[in-house]
Design an enzyme around this catalytic site. Sequence first.
Site, mmCIF file in Angstrom:
data_model
loop_
_atom_site.group_PDB
_atom_site.id
_atom_site.type_symbol
_atom_site.label_atom_id
_atom_site.label_comp_id
_atom_site.label_asym_id
_atom_site.label_seq_id
_atom_site.Cartn_x
_atom_site.Cartn_y
_atom_site.Cartn_z
ATOM 1 N N GLU A 468 0.495 -1.075 -0.266
ATOM 2 C CA GLU A 468 -0.023 0.104 0.208
ATOM 3 C C GLU A 468 0.637 1.331 -0.263
ATOM 4 O OE1 GLU A 468 -4.559 1.068 2.145
ATOM 5 O OE2 GLU A 468 -3.292 -0.725 2.369
ATOM 6 N N GLU A 739 -1.995 0.543 13.366
ATOM 7 C CA GLU A 739 -3.733 0.733 12.800
ATOM 8 C C GLU A 739 -4.586 0.178 13.422
ATOM 9 O OE1 GLU A 739 -3.347 -1.856 9.227
ATOM 10 O OE2 GLU A 739 -5.462 -0.211 7.839
HETATM 11 C C1 BGC Z 1 -5.742 2.539 4.930
HETATM 12 C C2 BGC Z 1 -6.604 3.884 5.653
HETATM 13 C C3 BGC Z 1 -6.988 4.220 4.939
HETATM 14 C C4 BGC Z 1 -7.950 2.885 5.138
HETATM 15 C C5 BGC Z 1 -9.475 3.471 3.857
HETATM 16 C C6 BGC Z 1 -6.704 0.913 4.399
HETATM 17 O O1 BGC Z 1 -5.973 0.636 3.602
HETATM 18 O O2 BGC Z 1 -4.988 1.631 4.836
HETATM 19 O O3 BGC Z 1 -5.257 4.003 6.368
HETATM 20 O O4 BGC Z 1 -7.378 5.359 5.651
HETATM 21 O O5 BGC Z 1 -7.285 2.125 3.646
HETATM 22 O O6 BGC Z 1 -10.241 3.334 4.677
#
Ligand code: BGC
Length: 885
Positions: A468, A739
Amino acid sequence: MDYKVESLRCEYRKNPIGLDVKRPRISWKISSNYRGVVQVAYQIQVAVNDRNLSSVFWDSGKVESDQSVHILYKGPDLSSRTRYYYRVRVWCNDSKVSEWSDVNFWEMGFLDKSEWLGSWITGEFFPKSTNIDSCLMLRKTFTFNKKVRKARLYASALGLYEIHLNGQRIGDWLFTPGWTSYNKRLQYQTYDVTELLNNEVNAIGAHIGNGWYKGNLAFQDQRNIYGQELALLCQLHIIFEDGTEDIVVTDEHWKVATGPVLMSEIYHGETYDARLEREGWTQSDYLDTDWAGVKVIDHSKDVLIAQENMPTRVIEELNPASIIRTPSGETVLDIGQNMVGWIHFKVNGVRGKKITLQHAEVLDKEGNFYVGNLRAAKQTINYVLKGGGEEEYEPYFSFYGFRYVKIEGWPGEFDLNDFTAKVIHSDNQITGTFVCSDHMINQLQQNIVWSQKGNFLDVPTDCPQRDERLGWTGDAHVFMRTASFNMNTALFFTKWLRDLKADQLPNGGVPHVIPHVLRDEDHSSSAWGDAAVIGPWTLYVCYGDKRILEEQYESMKDWIEYIRNQGENEYLWNTGFHFGDWLGLDAKEDSYEGATPKDLIATAFYAYSTHLLGEIARLLNYNGDAEKYVLLHHNILDHFRNEFTTSNGSLIANTQTAHVLALMFDLLQIEDRPKVADALANLIIENNIHLTTGFVGTPYICHVLSRFGYSDLAYKLVFQKDYPSWLYSINKGATTIWEHWDGIKEDGSFWSDDMNSFNHYAYGAVGDWLYRSVAGIDTTISQPGYKHINISPSFEKELSWVKASYESMYGTIRSEWKKLSKGMEISLAIPPNTKATVILKGISNREIIERDDSVIIDMEGLLDWNFDEGNITLQLGSGEYNFII
Ligand code: BGC
């Protein structure tokens, strides 16, 4: 009074070269040992290419003003590739003039795209084979025989580049040209290479890798997002002592080869075969007869812009803490800190021997190496030895989010000294410090800073390890204020916001990630897209930077108009896809989306962003717009109240996040707010003083509690140690922000594989509360950028002392407090040319004296004071103060 002008900055930088800002802004700090210093006038002088300023090109004359940051250059038009020396002097409130400051400079880059004479060049083999994984090496020799006065290299790439001259790497910048919305904005870098040129034959060589441009990017298995071909563009200007000039450019006369870097990918790592090294390939006597010819490609030069933010560099080095043998027999290096960067290693072994290094953030429950949460990202280095003595290696164009490194195939014994972890991030100046009497809170602050380091690699990313590493807008704007305490983020976010504007959809929508690389996106999410307004506003508040508001104005308006077109009526946003209170703990089983209704969240952010836009329009004197958006804001508020509150003004949605947003964004009637704050407090207490909030509610919850008189509850939440809480992760050994509140569960198992980053700054937004509420350092909206400072610490029982500082554009602000066996000691610093309102809560009718026993009402620097409702309020001029209460 004695004072000095120092720390001159042009566009936030000390002596920048290669600017393309046509009217740069100058800032300075004043230093003085006296209290109450206010600038009343300044003078700036600028000279062209003349360090002694013997002939002045622009003289502002004496300008009566207390402005000492962002002073616009108002002289004649600036010329490309020219250096401007400047100095400043000031008059302060005693009317005396200071000495001239030291002479500083800025140097322009290209101001006109037609000055690019070079061509984009690539290997002949593109695009026949677009999936070439190897990095390209490009080189050229050139000669001259005159004495060089100065030389500048301007370079950019489609892909990532590093460049060498006569066997030496130029500069220490990494991941150039940085990541922008490449097809609209592509940065070039400027290097002073005067010292690297030889007198006769010279060689220039560049290495290019896939990077964000053409490598595997985003989790939708995409490649070649911006283009198929790697390419280089550079232009070397050599000015000789006799005033003549030679220009060496990328053209069809260069040569190209591939070498030892067989694969280099942001997510996946590198494959390096040292047997394929081309020794001396950036030197003039290297024999390149077996190299191929290059091909000139047609790619726009109109998109080129000068480097906008601070460069990415190796910022620090860590020695690994230990080598572990895991239960399943793996050999794993433990760095002791979850970090972003890479390992530099030294190795000795036989030719052809293969070593593998794989990077991971955590060990699993059993203590084994764990890569599940990396998803598709391989984070692996495969290195083949050339043999014949010690060899050294570190990656070129990939970075790794890791604490643990699994090593396979290592020849011989391990020696920890053979490994160095290099920490890499954007070189933003550290501006904040926060320490207190509680070691877990100090660890929390450290974890926030480490997550900032790890996710500020040219763009603000969600996470630095899995497939990501994208500029998620929601994460970025909720963390921005915290980030801007810890480091100076002005240029970092200015660059990113320009990409946001460049990538905005034709209907005004804002892509979820910036730069925009996700496919199939036709709807923007509330709270994420609001970065378009909250982002520039936050920079204005933190740095007093009005230009960012001007630049982004149309983008902000487009966003608000986008929202206006979404809802079933123009004052509610109750349609379409939204992330909602992402990862809220009140989510339904198997859902990422918290229980707070999405239309409530969407309308709340719509109201807040519209309110900010109205303010911004007023500040920029767009009076028609100001009226329009103030009215729109009122109408949204009415609809919010109709839709989401009961007839007696309570919120319909019984979630913490709903209450937090309504209070944070002033969405309720003033008389209803205390009741709703009380309801929020009850929701928290009913939940055993624990959070249920996700990405949307968490950043604001403590601010709301403190503001509405529940500071004690905010402290209790932050000091909570069991799940879910900030300190829970610390008990589990976290060295960065997670997270998920339960990334690692009580029993040591993981929350999940698919979304479990251990380096995700969003929940680190609580750092802003530590600075603004616990230490109490804040700016005012009417005089932003800490021109007027508010200092209002909160002394709750959990802490016995706090020390915080913030390096503002004016100088150091310090707020320290300490409980004594009887009373308290408070120590403050207010920088010259600012004033502060200091509110000491709960302190009244007591004796407050200065450290030297003088009564404060006689104190130098005190402008005004009063006791009111159990608080003392002091109006202070600049200076250092030390009070005993
Ligand atoms: C990310 C988040 C992001 C989210 C959207 C994820 O995959 O890591 O931090 O804001 O997607 O909801």
